[in-house]
Design an enzyme around this catalytic site. Structure first.
Site, mmCIF file in Angstrom:
data_model
loop_
_atom_site.group_PDB
_atom_site.id
_atom_site.type_symbol
_atom_site.label_atom_id
_atom_site.label_comp_id
_atom_site.label_asym_id
_atom_site.label_seq_id
_atom_site.Cartn_x
_atom_site.Cartn_y
_atom_site.Cartn_z
ATOM 1 N N PRO A 195 56.647 51.633 32.192
ATOM 2 C CA PRO A 195 55.647 50.465 32.204
ATOM 3 C C PRO A 195 55.321 50.143 30.734
ATOM 4 C CG PRO A 195 54.854 52.787 32.662
ATOM 5 C CD PRO A 195 56.404 52.847 32.880
ATOM 6 N N HIS A 400 52.001 51.292 5.737
ATOM 7 C CA HIS A 400 52.582 51.155 7.072
ATOM 8 C C HIS A 400 53.495 49.966 7.008
ATOM 9 C CE1 HIS A 400 52.231 49.806 11.530
ATOM 10 N NE2 HIS A 400 53.039 50.810 11.464
ATOM 11 N N GLU A 402 55.522 47.926 9.925
ATOM 12 C CA GLU A 402 56.003 47.714 11.004
ATOM 13 C C GLU A 402 57.153 46.559 10.721
ATOM 14 O OE1 GLU A 402 55.507 48.717 14.631
ATOM 15 O OE2 GLU A 402 57.289 47.635 14.355
ATOM 16 N N GLU A 489 58.452 60.143 15.045
ATOM 17 C CA GLU A 489 58.025 60.116 16.427
ATOM 18 C C GLU A 489 59.270 60.452 17.452
ATOM 19 O OE1 GLU A 489 55.222 57.044 18.999
ATOM 20 O OE2 GLU A 489 57.154 56.267 18.164
ATOM 21 N N GLU A 495 49.793 57.951 21.847
ATOM 22 C CA GLU A 495 49.140 56.735 22.114
ATOM 23 C C GLU A 495 49.286 56.335 23.709
ATOM 24 O OE1 GLU A 495 51.914 55.140 19.458
ATOM 25 O OE2 GLU A 495 53.698 54.872 20.656
HETATM 26 C C1 NOJ Z 1 54.062 51.986 17.757
HETATM 27 C C2 NOJ Z 1 53.684 53.170 17.093
HETATM 28 O O1 NOJ Z 1 53.996 54.387 17.720
HETATM 29 C C3 NOJ Z 1 52.096 53.139 16.731
HETATM 30 O O2 NOJ Z 1 51.921 54.731 16.091
HETATM 31 C C4 NOJ Z 1 51.990 51.913 15.977
HETATM 32 O O3 NOJ Z 1 50.644 51.983 15.683
HETATM 33 C C5 NOJ Z 1 52.343 50.679 16.507
HETATM 34 N N1 NOJ Z 1 53.714 50.682 17.143
HETATM 35 C C6 NOJ Z 1 52.002 49.592 15.665
HETATM 36 O O4 NOJ Z 1 53.208 49.584 14.619
HETATM 37 CA CA CA Z 2 55.771 54.550 19.738
#
Ligand code: NOJ
Ligand code: CA
Length: 691
Positions: A195, A400, A402, A489, A495
Site C-alpha cells: 500500500p 537533506h 532527496e 533505513e 514513518e
Molecule cells: C522517505 C524517507 O524515508 C523519509 O525519511 C523522507 O522524509 C521522505 N522520503 C522524503 O524524502
Molecule cells: Ca523510506
C-alpha cells in the site's frame, strides 16, 4: 526432525575429486564447532556446512551462467588448494562494542576448466565460530577484460524445513513487514500489492536477505551477504519442495545480463551466520569481519550523535516540504527554533528536510531528473545564516538530498552539492531515493545502483561527509571500510505508523529486526515518539507501541545516529524525555540478556568511555515479564538505576502513554523482573554512584 549426519554426505561430495585428499577440502571454525567441506560433483563445485556434526547446509552447487560464453558448470578440475588461519582484533570509530574479534580458518580453491576456453575460478571460504562466508574470485584472463553474468547459481540447500523470518525478494524496496512461515510455505509473490511504497517489484518467489531461520533444535541461521559494493543485490529464489534457496541476482528491465564484471573481480561474500540462539545471532560480527578495514585514515570527524528534525511534521502534515503552501517547514525561523531545542537538550544534530527548491515540481510531476539541484534554497530559508547559527550553538546540521530516484542526475550534482556543504561546515547528509529509478530500466538494488550508492559514499568520504541513506542498498558491513556510511533505513521505518494506511508496524516488527535486517548494520528507524496516538492528527492510526517501548528502541536498535523524532513540544516538560537526553549512542559493550525472535528482546549496552549502562526491552503484542540479572555490572561499584516502564494499565492500543519512572540502587548479581504491557517495554539507565 532429525538432521542428516554430515559424515554421510562427505562421500557424495568427493565423487570426482580423486586427486585431492578429503582434508584438503575441509575447514573447521577456530572452536571446531562448524565444518565446511567443498567438493566437485561431476565437475561442478559444491559446498556443505555442518555444526556439531549435523548438517546445516546440504551439498549445494556453486557457479554462474554467462552471456555469450559456454557454461563452465561441468568442466572444472581442482588445480590447487591452500589454507590459512587468521586472527585479529580491530576497533571501529563507533560501534556496538569496543573491539571486534575476527578469527577464521580459510580455504582457497583454484579451479581450472579442463577444456576450452580453460577459464579459472577461485573459491574462497572462511569458517568462523559464528558461521561461514565465501566468495568467488575471477582472475585475470588474457584476451578477456570483462564477463557478463546472466545468473549466479549459488545454492543453499537447507537440511530442514526451517522456521523462517523473511521479506519478499523485492528489487526496489526492503520496506516490508517480516513474514513468519516454514521454508516450505514461503510465498513472496502474494506480497506484491504494497500500500505505501512508490516502487516495488517482486518478480518471482524469492526473498530478500537477511533471511533468518531457526532449526527444530533452536540453531539460528541467517543468510545474507557482505561487502556489496559493485555487484547486484542477491535475492534468494525459494524452491519450497526441495527446501532450497538459490541466488537470484537483481536484474535490469531490458538487459539480459544482470552483472557486468571487469577482470579480475571478487564477488561480495555470501554469508551464513550460525548461532546457538537468538542472543548469539544478534551480536554476530561475521558480516563486518568480511569487509575490508577502513580506507579512511583519519576518522575523527565521523561522530555518533542524536538528532532532531524538521521531519515528522511533514509526514503528519502540519508542515510541508514544498515552499509556498503557507506551512513550509524549512524556514530560517523554524530552523533556529529547532537548533535552540537541540542545543538546550544536548541533542547533537538537526535534520532539515524541504530546505531546497524542487519539491513542488516533484509533487506536480515535472521530469524528476531536472528538479533538484541540491544547492538552491527556498527564498524563506537562509542557508548560510542557519548554518552559522547552528555552528554558534554547537549543533550539527544534517543536509537533506532527496533524489526522487533520479540517481544519475544526483551524480551530476554531487560535486557542487558536497562543495556547498563543505563551505557551510555541514558534515552529515541524509540521502533519499523515493520512486522509480532514473536511468530507466534500473532498479534500486540492481548493479548500477549498488555502484551508485558506493560512489556517493566514496565521494562523501573525500569531502568528510557522513551519509545516512534512505531507500538505500541493504547494509552489508561496508561501514567497516567506509565508516562515513554511518546509518541507513532499508527497513519499514517509523514513518509507516504515521502514514498508517495498512495499520502501520505491529509491535512485533521490532522484535524481528534485530535478528534480521540489523545483522547487516545500523538502522535509521527514527524512534522516540511520545505522542503515540498521533493526536489530534490521526483518528484511524497510531504508533503501535507504548511510550516505554519507544524509549527502549534507543538501546534495542543500534545506530550511531539516533533520531529524537517527536515534535519538540511533545518532549518539553515531559519526565520521560530525560531518558532520551541521557541515553548513549556509542558503546563499549553490548550484551543481549534475553531474546526470542518475533516475541521479545532485552539488550544492555555500556556507553563508550563511561561506566553507565543503558537497557532496553520490548515485547510483541503479548504482555510479559522480562527478567534481568545484573551480572554485567562491576562488583566493586555501586549504581543507581532509573527505570521507565509500562504502567499496569498500559496497552499499545489504549493507554499507550501510561508509564512509570522508578529509581533504585542496583548491584552486580541482583535480579529483577519488569512488566511489559502488550506492545510495551522498558528502558533503564544505570549510573555509577561515586562516593
Ligand atoms: C522517505 C524517507 O524515508 C523519509 O525519511 C523522507 O522524509 C521522505 N522520503 C522524503 O524524502
Ligand atoms: Ca523510506
Amino acid at each position: 526432525m532429525k538432521l542428516i549426519p554430515f559424515f554421510l554426505l562427505i562421500g557424495w561430495l568427493f565423487i570426482g575429486c580423486d586427486s585431492k585428499k578429503d582434508s584438503d577440502l575441509t575447514i573447521v571454525s577456530p572452536n571446531g564447532e562448524i565444518s565446511l567441506v567443498v567438493g566437485l560433483h561431476n565437475g561442478q563445485p559444491t559446498y556443505a556446512i555442518s555444526r556439531h556434526g549435523e548438517s546445516i547446509i546440504l551439498p549445494s552447487k556453486l557457479g554462474f551462467n554467462f552471456q555469450n560464453q559456454p557454461q563452465p558448470a561441468n568442466h572444472f578440475i581442482i588445480n590447487s588448494t591452500h589454507k590459512n588461519s587468521f586472527s585479529e582484533t580491530y576497533t571501529l570509530p563507533y560501534g556496538e562494542q569496543k573491539e571486534y574479534d575476527n578469527s577464521y580458518n580459510e580455504l582457497v580453491i583454484n579451479l581450472l576448466e579442463d577444456n576450452e576456453p580453460f577459464r579459472r575460478l577461485q573459491l574462497i571460504f572462511r569458517a568462523f565460530d559464528d558461521g561461514v562466508g565465501f566468495r568467488y574470485h575471477f582472475p585475470e584472463k588474457e584476451g578477456m577484460d570483462s564477463l557478463l553474468i546472466v545468473e549466479e547459481l549459488t545454492e543453499f540447500n537447507l537440511a530442514q524445513d526451517l522456521e523462517s523470518w523473511w521479506i519478499p525478494g523485492d528489487w526496489d524496496s526492503y520496506e516490508h513487514l517480516y513474514n513468519h512461515t516454514r521454508l516450505s510455505q514461503i510465498d513472496a509473490t502474494k506480497k506484491r500489492n504494497h500500500p505505501n511504497l512508490g516502487t516495488t517489484f517482486i518478480p518471482e518467489n524469492a526473498v530478500n536477505t537477511p533471511i533468518t531461520m531457526i532449526s527444530s533444535d533452536g540453531v539460528h541461521i541467517s543468510i545474507h551477504e557482505a561487502a556489496l559494493t559493485d555487484y547486484p543485490d542477491m535475492t534468494l529464489g525459494v524452491d519450497t519442495a526441495r527446501l532450497k534457496l538459490q541466488a537470484k541476482l537483481v536484474g535490469h528491465q531490458q538487459n539480459k545480463n544482470k552483472a557486468v564484471i571487469p577482470l579480475p573481480f571478487s564477488t561480495p561474500w555470501r554469508t551464513i551466520i550460525i548461532a546457538e540462539d537468538a542472543k548469539k545471532i544478534m551480536t554476530s560480527n561475521l558480516i563486518l569481519n568480511l569487509n575490508e578495514p577502513s580506507k579512511i585514515k583519519n576518522t575523527d570527524w565521523i561522530k555518533p550523535m542524536k538528532y532532531t528534525g524538521i521531519w515528522l511534521q511533514m509526514h503528519i502534515g502540519t508542515m510541508s516540504w514544498d515552499y509556498g503552501t503557507g506551512k513550509h517547514g524549512a524556514t530560517t525561523e523554524n530552523a533556529k527554533k529547532f537548533i535552540d531545542f537541540a542545543a538546550d537538550n544536548g541533542i547533537g544534530g538537526l535534520l532539515i528536510e524541504g530546505w531546497n527548491t524542487g519539491w513542488k515540481d516533484w509533487f506536480t510531476g515535472v521530469a524528476k531528473d531536472s528538479i533538484f539541484d541540491f544547492v538552491t534554497a527556498t527564498p524563506d530559508y537562509n542557508l548560510p545564516e542557519v548554518a552559522a547559527y547552528a555552528k554558534s550553538k554547537g549543533v550539527e546540521l544534517i543536509m537533506h538530498h532527496e533524489t526522487a530516484g533520479a540517481a544519475l542526475a544526483y551524480e551530476q550534482h554531487l560535486d557542487s552539492a558536497f562543495a556547498l556543504m563543505n563551505a557551510l561546515g555541514i558534515s552529515y547528509v541524509k540521502t533519499g531515493y523515493v520512486g522509480e529509478i532514473l536511468p530507466k530500466g534500473e532498479h534500486h538494488h540492481s548493479q548500477w545502483m549498488v555502484k551508485h550508492y558506493q560512489k556517493v559514499i566514496e565521494k562523501a568520504a573525500q569531502h568528510h561527509i557522513a551519509v545516512i541513506a534512505h531507500e538505500p542498498i541493504k547494509a552489508t558491513g561496508v561501514r567497516r571500510t567506509y565508516p562515513n556510511m554511518i546509518s541507513r533505513e532499508g527497513l519499514r521505518g517509523q514513518e509507516f505508523n504515521v502514514w498508517g494506511k495498512d495499520g502501520g508496524n505491529p509491535p512485533e516488527h521490532l522484535t524481528v529486526i534485530p535478528f534480521t535486517r540489523m545483522l547487516g548494520g545500523p538502522v535509521d528507524y527514527t524512534p522516540g515518539i511520545f505522542n503515540t496516538q498521533l493526536e489530534p492528527w490521526r483518528k484511524d492510526n497510531q504508533v503501535n507501541t507504548t511510550l516505554a517501548y519507544q524509549l527502549a528502541l534507543y538501546v534495542v536498535l543500534y545506530s550511531p545516529v539516533q533520531m529524537v523524532t517527536d515534535f519538540p513540544e511533545n518532549y518539553q516538560g515531559h519526565p520521560a524525555f530525560q531518558f532520551i537526553k541521557d541515553v548513549g549512542v556509542d558503546w563499549d559493550k553490548t550484551i543481549v540478556l534475553d531474546a526470542q525472535v518475533g516475541d521479545y528482546v532485552v539488550v544492555a549496552r555500556k556507553e563508550k568511555g563511561t561506566s553507565s549502562w543503558f537497557l532496553g526491552g520490548i515485547t510483541d503484542e503479548h504482555e510479559r515479564k522480562l527478567g534481568v540479572r545484573f551480572d554485567f555490572l562491576d562488583a566493586d561499584k555501586t549504581y543507581q538505576a532509573t527505570i521507565y516502564q509500562d504502567a499496569p494499565n498500559a496497552d499499545f492500543r489504549d493507554h499507550s502513554n501510561a508509564y512509570e519512572i522508578k529509581n533504585y540502587a542496583v548491584k552486580k548479581g541482583d535480579e529483577k523482573q519488569f512488566y511489559c504491557a502488550p506492545g510495551g517495554g522498558f528502558a533503564m539507565s544505570i549510573k555509577e554512584v561515586t562516593q
